[in-house]
Design a protein around this motif. Structure first.
Motif, short mmCIF file in Angstrom:
data_model
loop_
_atom_site.label_atom_id
_atom_site.label_comp_id
_atom_site.label_asym_id
_atom_site.label_seq_id
_atom_site.Cartn_x
_atom_site.Cartn_y
_atom_site.Cartn_z
N VAL A 122 -7.87 126.55 -49.36
CA VAL A 122 -8.88 126.60 -48.17
C VAL A 122 -8.47 127.09 -47.16
O VAL A 122 -7.23 127.26 -46.48
N ARG A 123 -9.29 127.88 -46.16
CA ARG A 123 -8.88 128.55 -45.08
C ARG A 123 -9.90 128.80 -44.11
O ARG A 123 -11.11 128.64 -44.31
N TRP A 124 -9.58 129.02 -42.69
CA TRP A 124 -10.61 129.23 -41.75
C TRP A 124 -10.95 130.98 -41.52
O TRP A 124 -9.81 131.48 -41.63
N CYS A 125 -11.88 131.42 -41.74
CA CYS A 125 -11.92 132.91 -41.70
C CYS A 125 -13.07 133.23 -40.28
O CYS A 125 -13.85 132.73 -40.31
N GLU A 126 -12.64 134.34 -40.00
CA GLU A 126 -13.48 134.80 -38.58
C GLU A 126 -14.77 135.38 -39.37
O GLU A 126 -14.77 135.84 -40.38
N LEU A 127 -15.82 135.03 -38.62
CA LEU A 127 -17.31 135.20 -39.19
C LEU A 127 -17.61 136.47 -39.34
O LEU A 127 -18.24 136.92 -40.32
N ASP A 128 -16.75 137.69 -38.33
CA ASP A 128 -17.02 138.94 -38.85
C ASP A 128 -16.11 139.51 -39.77
O ASP A 128 -16.10 141.00 -39.86
N ASP A 129 -15.07 138.86 -40.42
CA ASP A 129 -14.10 139.37 -41.49
C ASP A 129 -14.24 138.39 -42.82
O ASP A 129 -13.01 137.94 -42.94
N LEU A 130 -15.37 138.27 -43.23
CA LEU A 130 -15.54 137.25 -44.38
C LEU A 130 -14.70 138.11 -45.77
O LEU A 130 -14.83 139.27 -45.91
N PRO A 131 -14.08 137.35 -46.54
CA PRO A 131 -13.68 137.79 -47.63
C PRO A 131 -14.70 138.18 -48.52
O PRO A 131 -16.17 137.57 -48.37
N GLU A 132 -14.71 138.93 -49.87
CA GLU A 132 -15.82 139.32 -50.59
C GLU A 132 -16.23 137.78 -51.32
O GLU A 132 -15.67 136.91 -51.51
N MET A 133 -17.70 137.62 -51.26
CA MET A 133 -18.18 136.58 -51.79
C MET A 133 -19.60 136.95 -52.13
O MET A 133 -20.38 137.94 -52.03
N GLU A 134 -20.19 135.91 -52.96
CA GLU A 134 -21.56 136.07 -53.34
C GLU A 134 -22.86 136.32 -52.23
O GLU A 134 -22.47 135.72 -51.14
N PRO A 135 -23.51 137.30 -52.43
CA PRO A 135 -24.50 137.67 -51.25
C PRO A 135 -25.10 136.38 -50.64
O PRO A 135 -25.23 136.30 -49.41
N VAL A 136 -25.68 135.75 -51.70
CA VAL A 136 -26.54 134.71 -51.01
C VAL A 136 -25.50 133.55 -50.21
O VAL A 136 -26.14 133.03 -49.41
N LEU A 137 -24.06 133.43 -50.45
CA LEU A 137 -23.44 132.67 -49.76
C LEU A 137 -23.30 133.17 -48.40
O LEU A 137 -22.99 132.47 -47.45
N VAL A 138 -22.87 134.52 -48.39
CA VAL A 138 -23.02 135.37 -46.92
C VAL A 138 -24.28 134.62 -46.37
O VAL A 138 -24.14 134.65 -44.99
#
Length: 151
Positions: A122-138
């Motif tokens: 689990v982690r906090w991520c900057e909104l402008d630096d998201l890890p790769e994820m499913e497009p619908v989740l983005v």
């Protein structure tokens, strides 16, 4: 618990057949960060998601799932999107389709940590630096952040 008891009982009767289930996504924001979990079922990053229990309000489910999965207490700010997922084949062969309720949630308290066996990390991520994820989740995160920003 990865699979709610009521789903386990249904699966005893219907096997892997398609289930239509209400789901939630809690997009928990803290300033310019979003709370993400690395899912144990597929190793992908995602906001907190879960299944609504019978008789449970989706808002309650979103807050509950965030606490169970991450140890973070949050409050609902707004419903930002309702969407239907495609049919999903889970790793065990179960078929499901979800009516997802995506909520913008405000961080209240708690240290982000793995809370159950549904997540690897689990982690906090900057909104402008998201890890790769499913497009619908983005897209769910984008919509929640847009509501927060007044867009």
């Amino acid at each position: 618990m990865p699979v709610p008891d009521f789903v386990v009982r249904l699966r005893e009767s219907i096997g892997h057949d398609l289930l239509w289930l209400p789901g939630v996504t809690a997009v928990v924001l803290r300033d310019d960060e979003v709370l993400l979990v690395e899912r144990s079922d597929n190793g992908r990053w995602a906001p907190v998601t879960g299944i609504v229990d019978p008789g449970e309000h989706p808002e309650v489910a979103a807050v509950r799932e965030a606490l169970e999965e991450t140890g973070v207490v949050c409050e609902i700010e707004s419903l930002v999107w309702v969407d239907v997922t495609p049919v999903i084949t889970h790793v065990n062969g179960d078929l499901a389709q979800y009516l997802d309720h995506t909520y913008l949630c405000r961080y209240v308290s708690g240290e982000a940590r793995v809370g159950d066996d549904e997540s690897l990390s689990v982690r906090w991520c900057e909104l402008d630096d998201l890890p790769e994820m499913e497009p619908v989740l983005v897209e769910r995160i984008r919509r929640a952040a847009g509501v927060r920003a007044g867009a």
